[in-house]
Design a protein around this motif. Structure first.
Motif, short mmCIF file in Angstrom:
data_model
loop_
_atom_site.label_atom_id
_atom_site.label_comp_id
_atom_site.label_asym_id
_atom_site.label_seq_id
_atom_site.Cartn_x
_atom_site.Cartn_y
_atom_site.Cartn_z
N GLY A 77 -5.07 9.01 2.66
CA GLY A 77 -5.17 7.66 3.19
C GLY A 77 -4.35 6.69 2.35
N LEU A 78 -4.38 5.43 2.74
CA LEU A 78 -3.62 4.41 2.02
C LEU A 78 -4.40 3.94 0.80
N TYR A 92 0.85 -1.18 0.00
CA TYR A 92 0.00 0.00 0.00
C TYR A 92 0.89 1.24 0.00
N GLN A 118 0.96 5.54 0.71
CA GLN A 118 0.29 6.69 1.33
C GLN A 118 0.98 7.96 0.89
#
Lengths: 115, 117
Positions: B43-44, B36, B38
């Motif tokens: 947000g991710l 992921y 960021q």
């Protein structure tokens, strides 16, 4: 299609106050979860839900409460805020939570400061 | 227990440099593995994933291969851009969860990447 939304974006509380962080998703996802992000700690799971009426604890549940009365909403309640709860909180959702392959979709986060 | 270990940051590179961010894991079964990303103030979002051994996930020029023999999922990109500056998280979800959901993610601590022009 808004995805995962969180309110508020920022919040300052005094020790002992209570508040609710809101999270909603419009993707009809069954699985929703709350994480907190602290410097040098990555993200840690607080609570999660695999469907309306079903919730369970994650890694760091103390001091937090959740309920899931609808598929769309998953609020996180701080019962009596403490400085240790100063953090950035992320809500996430995925299709089912019953498959380890599911992609999770994250909200933009709520930055909480407890004085 | 299950865990993810990422290389410590921050990582600072010049534009067009080669990027590797190391990630290793421990898990009870055969987990799915994720990266992921960021971006600042956001947000991710999922960058890529692999759900079984020898799978290669790829997206936006990034790639990572699920190596069961070395329990690793290293992130690579051949030529980074300033716009790649972000925090990168390696994560796993374990299909064998005792008392938990298979969808729960376990994250590494994150690696901050800064790319200079």
């Amino acid at each position: 299609n808004a995805g995962v939304t969180q309110t508020p974006k920022f919040q300052v509380l005094k020790t002992g106050q209570s508040m609710t962080l809101q999270c909603a998703q419009d993707m009809n996802h069954e699985y929703m979860s709350w994480y907190r992000q602290d410097p040098g700690m990555g993200l840690r799971l607080i609570h999660y839900s695999v469907g309306a009426g079903i919730t369970d604890q994650g890694e760091v549940p103390n001091g937090y409460n959740v309920s899931r009365s609808t598929t769309e909403d998953f609020p996180l309640r701080l019962l009596s805020a403490a400085p240790s709860q100063t953090s950035v909180y992320f809500c996430a959702s995925s299709y089912s939570g019953l498959a380890s392959t599911d992609t999770q979709y994250f909200g933009p986060g709520t930055r909480l400061t407890v004085l | 227990g299950n865990s993810v270990t990422q290389m410590e940051g921050p990582v600072t590179l010049s534009e067009e440099a080669f990027l590797t961010i190391n990630c290793t894991y421990t898990a009870t079964g055969y987990p799915s593995l994720f990266w992921y990303v960021q971006y600042p103030g956001e947000g991710l979002q999922l960058l890529l994933k692999a759900t079984k051994a020898d799978d290669k996930g790829s997206n936006k020029g990034f790639e990572a291969t699920y190596r069961k023999e070395t329990t690793s999922f290293h992130l690579e990109k051949g030529s980074v851009q300033v716009s790649d500056s972000a925090v990168y998280f390696c994560a796993l979800s374990d299909p064998i969860r005792y008392g938990g959901s298979q969808g729960n993610l376990i994250f590494g601590k994150g690696t901050k990447l800064s790319v200079k022009p």
